[in-house]
Design an enzyme around this catalytic site. Structure first.
Site, PDB file in Angstrom:
ATOM      1  N   SER A  19     -20.174   4.289  11.707  1.00  0.00           N
ATOM      2  CA  SER A  19     -19.100   4.620  10.772  1.00  0.00           C
ATOM      3  C   SER A  19     -17.850   5.215  11.405  1.00  0.00           C
ATOM      4  O   SER A  19     -16.789   5.198  10.785  1.00  0.00           O
ATOM      5  CB  SER A  19     -19.629   5.581   9.703  1.00  0.00           C
ATOM      6  OG  SER A  19     -20.087   6.776  10.294  1.00  0.00           O
ATOM      7  N   LYS A  63     -13.048   4.997   6.871  1.00  0.00           N
ATOM      8  CA  LYS A  63     -12.318   5.694   5.808  1.00  0.00           C
ATOM      9  C   LYS A  63     -11.020   4.999   5.426  1.00  0.00           C
ATOM     10  O   LYS A  63     -10.521   5.184   4.303  1.00  0.00           O
ATOM     11  CB  LYS A  63     -12.034   7.133   6.246  1.00  0.00           C
ATOM     12  CG  LYS A  63     -13.251   8.054   6.230  1.00  0.00           C
ATOM     13  CD  LYS A  63     -13.653   8.403   4.813  1.00  0.00           C
ATOM     14  CE  LYS A  63     -14.729   9.485   4.801  1.00  0.00           C
ATOM     15  NZ  LYS A  63     -15.093   9.882   3.428  1.00  0.00           N
TER      16      LYS A  63
END
Length: 503
Positions: A304, A50
């Site tokens: 991720s 992110k």
């Protein structure tokens, strides 16, 4: 789409983000018969990808925008990305987080310099409050996924994959929530290497992109599962969907158990612990290989994120064996007489009994909750089931029954005596101080609670299984009361496991 390519090539991310390794998963490659690589976004400064999109979006702000500060609504990784990016640029950052957000995530944002406002019980309520503050104070909202600059920042992950592996590459597996990561990766990869498949992976209980691709338009899910909370989004973003419908080749759905098994797989190869969303791509890769029978291919999974709550690890470990098809969970009726357990163990052969729970049912029979270790996966599970039935046992396969795995295996204790009009409901409610007491007070005023099981899994929401005595003539009024509670619920009264062990 060419504009995305240019945005990705010129994205400003490396002032704060790292070029993460593309590591070969030696153990998983050997097991699956393919060459598996993991893109290690868990090694970013905030332990997730992110940071790329957040920094690139904030880097585009004017001096006037920077002076007013930035704001976002997030319960997790995006919040940390915005906080760190803003601190690096000397910008004030306000992060609105639901009150249900675990303390570890709140503290992480504060440690990165973000001003935290706790508001609401879910993301939608936090987002509404952030929008109100934008209108009142003129701050710039930094979206988590539905923004071209955020997508371009995430696309640098795909740029690195192709740079790190210029040799033949068959497919890249990408976890999907709002869609920013897969849009960025697909926009870059498919324009430079159209031969490489880009495959989305979603939880079975949050198939936002899967349903949208099938419908040809964005859809809003009525509800989403809470275990893989990093991708618990009800609708794919508008900008990500425009890219995904053109460039995404396939979408794989995986179960909670498969995600838990993937967390273990990644740990075995890297000694790192992924959050559920961080292991989603590996889970999808494994299912894809199993369904397609792939051999000798080169496959990449994007790990991720690794913002795992420590308290969830026991739940993950418990479910990983089932997800890897190394354990089957059965309800078996055996004779109530000396030696019957020994005979049952003989019936299952050399396989290990991983769990055995039962309580006296009647003078003739006992109902057993049994976990059985497996070596050869789903085929062996079917063989054990068939063999037990051929030996005269009544067997119910609970391996895929969520209620049994979350609650029942911890509750087996026999049938209640003299309990009439009992119905069984499963509830989910925000996990914050006072939530359980509020739930009990509102539910228990009119009808008697005859059974109750609550287990905190370290998630944002608590899960409760409740037996309630409600006469038939009051059932409609009872359901109206449930609607007023405002919590998600479902009726489990017809679950066969309930009939065997609890009713």
């Amino acid at each position: 789409m060419k504009a995305y390519l240019q945005k990705i090539l010129t994205a400003s991310v490396y002032d704060v983000a790292r070029q993460t390794p593309l590591d070969e998963a030696i153990n998983l490659s050997k097991r699956l018969g393919n060459r598996i690589y993991m893109k290690r976004e868990d090694l970013q400064p905030v332990f997730s990808f992110k940071i790329r999109g957040a920094y690139n979006r904030i880097a585009q702000l004017t001096d006037e925008d920077r002076e007013r500060g930035v704001i976002c609504a997030s319960a997790g990784n995006h919040a940390q990305g915005v906080a760190l990016s803003a601190r690096r640029m000397g910008i004030r950052a306000t992060i609105v987080m639901p009150r249900t957000t675990p303390g570890i995530k709140v503290n992480a944002v504060r440690a990165l310099g973000g001003r935290v406002i706790l508001h609401g019980d879910n993301f939608d309520e936090a987002k509404a409050h952030a929008d109100k503050l934008v209108e009142e104070r003129g701050m710039t909202y930094i979206p988590p996924f539905d923004d071209p600059d955020v997508i371009a920042g995430q696309g640098t992950c795909g740029m690195e994959i192709l740079s790190q592996h210029p040799r033949p590459l068959d497919a890249i597996f990408v976890p999907v929530g709002g869609g920013g990561l897969i849009a960025g990766i697909a926009a870059y990869v498919k324009q430079l290497r159209p031969d490489v498949k880009v495959i989305a992976v979603e939880p079975e209980d949050a198939p936002t992109l899967h349903h949208a691709l099938r419908a040809g338009e964005r859809v809003t899910l009525d509800e989403v599962g809470i275990f893989v909370d990093g991708v618990a989004v009800r609708q794919i973003g508008e900008h990500p969907f425009a890219v995904a419908k053109e460039f995404v080749d396939d979408c794989v759905l995986v179960s909670t158990d498969e995600v838990c098994a993937a967390i273990k797989d990644i740990f075995d190869d890297t000694r790192s612990v992924m959050e559920p969303a961080g292991a989603l791509a590996v889970a999808g890769l494994k299912r894809y290989v199993e369904e397609r029978g792939c051999e000798g291919e080169t496959l990449v999974a994007v790990n991720s994120g690794a913002n795992m709550n420590f308290s969830r690890l026991s739940h993950v470990a418990e479910r990983a064996e089932v997800g890897e098809h190394r354990e089957a969970v059965f309800a078996v009726t055996i004779p109530e007489r000396p030696g019957s357990f020994r005979e049952f163990c003989e019936a299952i052969g050399n396989r290990s009994v991983t769990e055995f729970s039962y309580r006296y049912a009647d003078p003739e029979h006992a109902h057993v909750f049994a976990g059985i270790g497996l070596h050869d996966g789903a085929e062996e599970r079917e063989a054990v089931l068939r063999d037990l039935r051929e030996r005269g046992y009544s067997v119910l396969d609970l391996t895929d029954d969520e209620m049994s795995k979350v609650h029942l295996r911890h509750m087996v204790g026999g049938h209640a005596q003299n309990v009439s009009d009992e119905i069984l409901y499963h509830f989910e409610f925000p996990e914050r101080p006072g939530a359980l007491l509020k739930f009990l007070r509102r539910l228990g005023k009119r009808w008697n609670i005859s059974m109750f099981h609550y287990r905190n899994h370290g998630a944002d929401y608590g899960r409760v299984l409740v037996g309630i005595q409600v006469p038939a003539g009051q059932r409609e009024r009872f359901r109206e009361s449930l609607d007023k509670l405002g919590y998600q619920y479902r009726d489990e009264s017809d679950n066969p496991a309930y009939a065997l062990f609890l009713s």
